[in-house]
Design an enzyme around this catalytic site. Structure first.
Site, PDB file in Angstrom:
ATOM      1  N   ARG A 157      29.519  41.919  29.972  1.00  0.00           N
ATOM      2  CA  ARG A 157      29.191  40.198  30.220  1.00  0.00           C
ATOM      3  C   ARG A 157      27.930  40.356  30.858  1.00  0.00           C
ATOM      4  NH1 ARG A 157      33.611  37.559  33.614  1.00  0.00           N
ATOM      5  NH2 ARG A 157      32.378  35.724  33.066  1.00  0.00           N
ATOM      6  N   CYS A 176      28.838  37.362  41.068  1.00  0.00           N
ATOM      7  CA  CYS A 176      29.836  37.818  40.011  1.00  0.00           C
ATOM      8  C   CYS A 176      30.038  36.735  38.962  1.00  0.00           C
ATOM      9  CB  CYS A 176      31.059  38.262  40.504  1.00  0.00           C
ATOM     10  SG  CYS A 176      31.917  36.906  41.331  1.00  0.00           S
TER      11      CYS A 176
END
Length: 282
Positions: free
Chosen positions: A175, A233
């Site tokens: 990601r 995050c």
């Protein structure tokens, strides 16, 4: 009193203590309700359940999991039977990624008496810790919010400081690189941010590495313990796992970017892709 981490043996010896509160925060990405179901099927005796999506977020705000109002959250804690004099031990399914969110939030309320159960529910059961399906309610009490100790930053302030501040990204490498993006509108990462996946904070046994091992990890990744650090995050949850690990490693208190990539990627702000941090936007 224990520190930021509580061992399963430490908790087992104190489980019935009147000054202990245990909170189950099991949660699974993309599977709403699964954590509560697992709690109902078995949990540490006396543990309360707090759901990430229902209890640990505000109804609206930047990102998928915006932080709740401090005073309202303190009121919720009191309603659940958690007071200022209680030592809170938080656990999730194992890695501590969700538990660290509540650890961070309690410290933000000025509550120093909070620990993450090292190894979580998986570690507890592996060591033969007792479990129950009985839900034991706690008498409501009062929790007064104190002075916060945990700094945050918003996307505009962060954008203005890129290149002069260290940003660590807790998401999985794929990601971070932008190979996949299953949730947010844009793939990639905040320019200049360093990939620091949370699984690297743990040893093969699923427990946190030693403070020395964590410090070595961060330094090998190029993180300077002297310079300010912002933890990011996907939505401000697993970023708290890196904050906990940096805290254990002896680094200064990092700053949380609560909205994280879910906020940044929805803003039209620049994104970087690939394995390198990339330059700061001009």
């Amino acid at each position: 009193m224990t520190g930021p981490l509580a061992s399963c043996s430490w908790l087992a010896e104190r489980l019935d203590g009147p000054d202990i509160r245990v909170v189950d925060t099991r949660w699974y990405l993309g599977e709403p309700g699964k954590g509560r179901t697992h709690y109902e099927q078995g949990h540490i005796p006396g543990a309360l359940f707090m759901d990430l999506d229902e209890d640990l977020v505000a109804p609206a705000g930047p990102g998928r999991h915006p932080l709740p109002d401090r005073d309202r959250f303190a009121e919720l804690l009191g309603q659940r039977g958690i007071g200022n004099d209680h030592h809170v031990v938080v656990y999730d399914q194992g890695p501590g990624s969700i538990a660290a969110r509540l650890w961070w939030m309690l410290r933000d309320l000025g509550h120093a008496g909070v620990s993450v159960l090292d190894g979580g529910y998986s570690g507890w059961t592996a060591e033969g810790g007792p479990t129950t399906v009985t839900v034991r309610g706690m008498a409501p009490t009062t929790f007064d919010a104190g002075e916060g100790r945990t700094p945050t930053i918003d996307r505009h302030a962060l954008l203005s400081r890129l290149g002069n501040i260290q940003v660590v990204d807790a998401r999985p490498p794929e990601r971070y690189r932008g190979d996949v993006e299953p949730i947010d509108p844009v793939a990639g990462h905040i320019p200049t941010s360093i990939s620091v996946p949370t699984d690297g904070n743990l040893g093969p046994d699923g427990r946190f590495k030693s403070p020395e091992g964590l410090a070595d990890r961060f330094k090998e990744l190029g993180i300077d313990p002297v310079e300010p650090i912002v933890s990011s995050c996907g939505s401000g949850v697993t970023a708290c796992h890196n904050i906990l690990a940096l805290h254990l490693a002896g680094f200064p208190e990092p700053t949380l970017y609560p909205g994280s990539w879910s906020d940044w990627s929805s803003s039209g702000f620049p994104a970087a892709t690939g394995p390198e941090p990339g330059p700061a936007p001009s």
